[in-house]
Design a protein around this motif. Structure first.
Motif, PDB file in Angstrom:
ATOM      1  N   GLU A 127       0.819  -1.224  -0.013  1.00 46.76           N
ATOM      2  CA  GLU A 127       0.141   0.140  -0.117  1.00 46.76           C
ATOM      3  C   GLU A 127       0.857   1.240   0.003  1.00 46.76           C
ATOM      4  O   GLU A 127       0.502   2.154  -0.770  1.00 46.76           O
ATOM      5  N   THR A 128       2.042   1.318   0.782  1.00 45.92           N
ATOM      6  CA  THR A 128       2.829   2.452   0.889  1.00 45.92           C
ATOM      7  C   THR A 128       4.099   2.359  -0.021  1.00 45.92           C
ATOM      8  O   THR A 128       4.729   3.308  -0.336  1.00 45.92           O
ATOM      9  N   ASN A 136       6.543   0.942   0.694  1.00 50.77           N
ATOM     10  CA  ASN A 136       7.945   1.020   1.539  1.00 50.77           C
ATOM     11  C   ASN A 136       7.916  -0.009   2.553  1.00 50.77           C
ATOM     12  O   ASN A 136       7.028  -0.595   2.903  1.00 50.77           O
ATOM     13  N   THR A 157       7.719  -1.240   6.289  1.00 56.37           N
ATOM     14  CA  THR A 157       6.971  -0.700   7.339  1.00 56.37           C
ATOM     15  C   THR A 157       7.404  -1.644   8.680  1.00 56.37           C
ATOM     16  O   THR A 157       7.874  -2.506   8.636  1.00 56.37           O
TER      17      THR A 157
END
Length: 182
Positions: free
Chosen positions: A171-172, A174, A176
């Motif tokens: 979703e990002t 990145n 997490t």
């Protein structure tokens, strides 16, 4: 030699979208969103030099493996020990069902132990289901709570020891912090 392992859950399925609970052995297929999730995961994995993928034999896991590695020349091997199953307290079941939890953990741990012992590749991906991915992480020392679709957990195996490296969130796009259980 340090070996890299990437554990991830399958993408969203028609059953997930309809509200199906975890531990579902129904042959569900990926939704368009699930395919997109797997393709995003493939972007993350593209520079990881994945050499082989182990997968649950259920269609949703195989479809995720295929979509995530569509631009890679890798073999996908299915293993029944990576199949979804109900995991007692992890899925709101009775906390007294420890025998079922122990049996599932042992099944999943035996699969991981066999891969570590018998597979000589250095960059290995394992795609499965939420509970199985959680159990794989637990076997490596990371006690997780919820796992989202195509969330990826990177570990290394070196000198007979697991080391947690990172969690990748599609979703990002990145790394997490995972939902860790204390």
């Amino acid at each position: 030699m340090k070996r890299h392992f990437y554990f991830f859950r399958h993408g969203q399925t028609n059953e997930n979208k309809a509200g199906a609970t975890y531990g579902n052995r129904v042959e569900a297929y990926l939704t368009p969103d699930g395919i997109a999730q797997a393709e995003k995961l493939g972007q993350y994995l593209s520079d990881k030099n994945i050499e082989i993928v182990y997968s649950s034999p259920l269609r949703r896991a195989i479809e995720t493996a295929q979509a995530a590695t569509k631009n890679m020349d890798v073999q996908i091997i299915t293993d029944d020990r990576l199949t979804d199953a109900k995991f007692g307290f992890w899925y709101g079941g009775n906390p007294d069902t420890q025998k079922q939890v122990d049996e599932n953990l042992e099944r999943i741990k035996s699969c991981l132990d066999d891969i570590v012992a018998k597979d000589t590749h250095n960059n290995i991906a394992i795609v499965s289901h939420g509970g199985v991915t959680r159990a794989l992480c637990w076997c490596c020392g990371l006690k997780l709570g919820d796992i989202t679709h195509c969330q990826c957990f990177h570990f290394t195996w070196d000198n007979n020891k697991w080391e947690y490296i990172a969690t990748f969130d599609i979703e990002t796009m990145n790394n997490t912090t995972p939902d860790i259980i204390e």
